[in-house]
Design an enzyme around this catalytic site. Structure first.
Site, PDB file in Angstrom:
ATOM      1  NE  ARG A 164      -6.207   3.454  -0.923  1.00 38.67           N
ATOM      2  CZ  ARG A 164      -7.608   3.281  -1.117  1.00 38.67           C
ATOM      3  NH1 ARG A 164      -8.142   1.866  -1.065  1.00 38.67           N
ATOM      4  NH2 ARG A 164      -8.405   4.279  -1.267  1.00 38.67           N
ATOM      5  CB  SER A 238      -3.271   9.903  -0.429  1.00 31.02           C
ATOM      6  OG  SER A 238      -4.359  10.417  -1.057  1.00 31.02           O
ATOM      7  CD  GLU A 333      -2.593   5.238  -0.144  1.00 27.37           C
ATOM      8  OE1 GLU A 333      -2.686   5.091  -1.568  1.00 27.37           O
ATOM      9  OE2 GLU A 333      -3.040   5.834   0.470  1.00 27.37           O
TER      10      GLU A 333
END
Length: 337
Positions: A164, A238, A333
């Protein structure tokens, strides 16, 4: 160029946070983008580039020119006996691109179905799901350098992809605007069905012969069963990354928590953040207008009138409790603005 003042960004972020942009415009081409950046530079105003607004948490009004990237286009630019090279505008909705790929039998992104956001954000975040990441299908991207308005091409190595992560979240943060991405997609599909509930869902759907659409349909079904629709309840998918810990630490934790899941990787063992958060009692917890989703503890939600700072504080409390219970740091994230 149409520049608006004091515009609410509520409809431009999937959390549905009601913060304002001092100035706002949308661009449909690289030339539009250059005009907008030049205007901001002449006025000594910062700029903020928005895609789908699905990976941001607004904690304050933006004293900037917010530029909504709406550069579109999906074009097959090259092919050989094994691959298709497809150039996609940064403003294209990611899932729309996936559906187009499936329709044309361009294989490789079917496991990434229904991920929110736009194509321009995909390499920035190195988005991934169900055993596939952008770096697996990425060829190159073209980005506009803010300082001199020159276009530059980046290959996979220069993007410095991580989990990520990419160079655009670190050394080159806010220095470039991604305009288009070229993906290298397969002519012969290599199906990824071992991750998550894909195999079980395919069996449940009675699928005997795999194809791109059956994989995509299964992924969509799984995501819809676990993740809330941002149109119905504000969220950014998420919120936390899955942490990786040393194998020795994992074995030590396993002695105390025999059921702790773990997936060996290059950094040691990846532990699902959702499991850690649930063990700390956060799943389904509601605090006024915000909370943690009842089905997926990795998802923080805004029930309607929540504020970005409230969600930020909730995230910090979750991080603290996971650290205290497991001695594991979990990191967002989502980008805080």
């Amino acid at each position: 160029m149409n520049i608006q003042e004091n515009i609410s960004l509520k409809q431009f972020n999937t959390f549905g946070i009601d913060k304002k942009a001092r100035f706002f415009t949308a661009v449909q081409s690289v030339s539009d983008l250059k005009i907008a950046l030049t205007w901001a530079k002449e006025k000594h105003i910062n700029t903020l580039i928005l895609g789908g607004g699905s990976n941001i948490l607004l904690t304050q009004d933006q004293e900037a020119l917010v530029i909504k990237n709406e550069i579109t286009g999906i074009e097959l630019v090259k092919e050989d006996e094994k691959y298709y090279w497809v150039e996609v505008g940064a403003g294209v909705v990611w899932h729309d691109f996936v559906l187009t790929a499936i329709q044309n039998e361009w294989a490789g992104v079917e496991n990434l179905s229904l991920i929110p956001g736009t194509v321009g954000a995909s390499p920035m975040q190195n988005i991934g799901a169900y055993g596939v990441e952008i770096k697996d299908v990425f060829h190159s991207l073209t980005a506009l350098r803010k300082s001199d308005l020159e276009l530059q091409e980046f290959d996979a190595k220069s993007c410095a992809f991580g989990y990520r992560e990419s160079v655009f979240k670190h050394e080159l943060k806010d220095k470039y605007v991604i305009c288009s991405v070229i993906f290298r997609l397969n002519k012969v599909a290599a199906y990824h069905t071992d991750y998550g509930a894909i195999k079980a869902t395919l069996a449940q759907n009675g699928i005997e012969h795999l194809n791109l659409k059956s994989i995509s349909d299964a992924v969509i079904q799984i995501r819809q069963s676990k993740l809330p629709d941002p149109k119905e309840i504000g969220n950014a998918g998420s919120f936390f990354k899955n942490p990786s810990i040393p194998a020795s630490q994992y074995e030590s934790l396993k002695a105390d928590y025999p059921e702790i899941p773990g997936y060996p990787n290059d950094e040691g063992v990846k532990v699902p953040a959702a499991w850690l958060i649930e063990q700390c009692g956060w799943k389904g917890k509601r605090l006024g207008e915000i909370g943690v989703h009842s089905k997926q503890p990795l998802v923080l939600v805004n029930y309607g009138a929540g504020d970005g700072n409230e969600i930020k504080k909730l995230a910090e409390k979750i991080q603290k409790s996971v650290l205290e219970k497991f001695q594991i740091e979990i990191h967002p994230e989502v980008n805080f603005l």
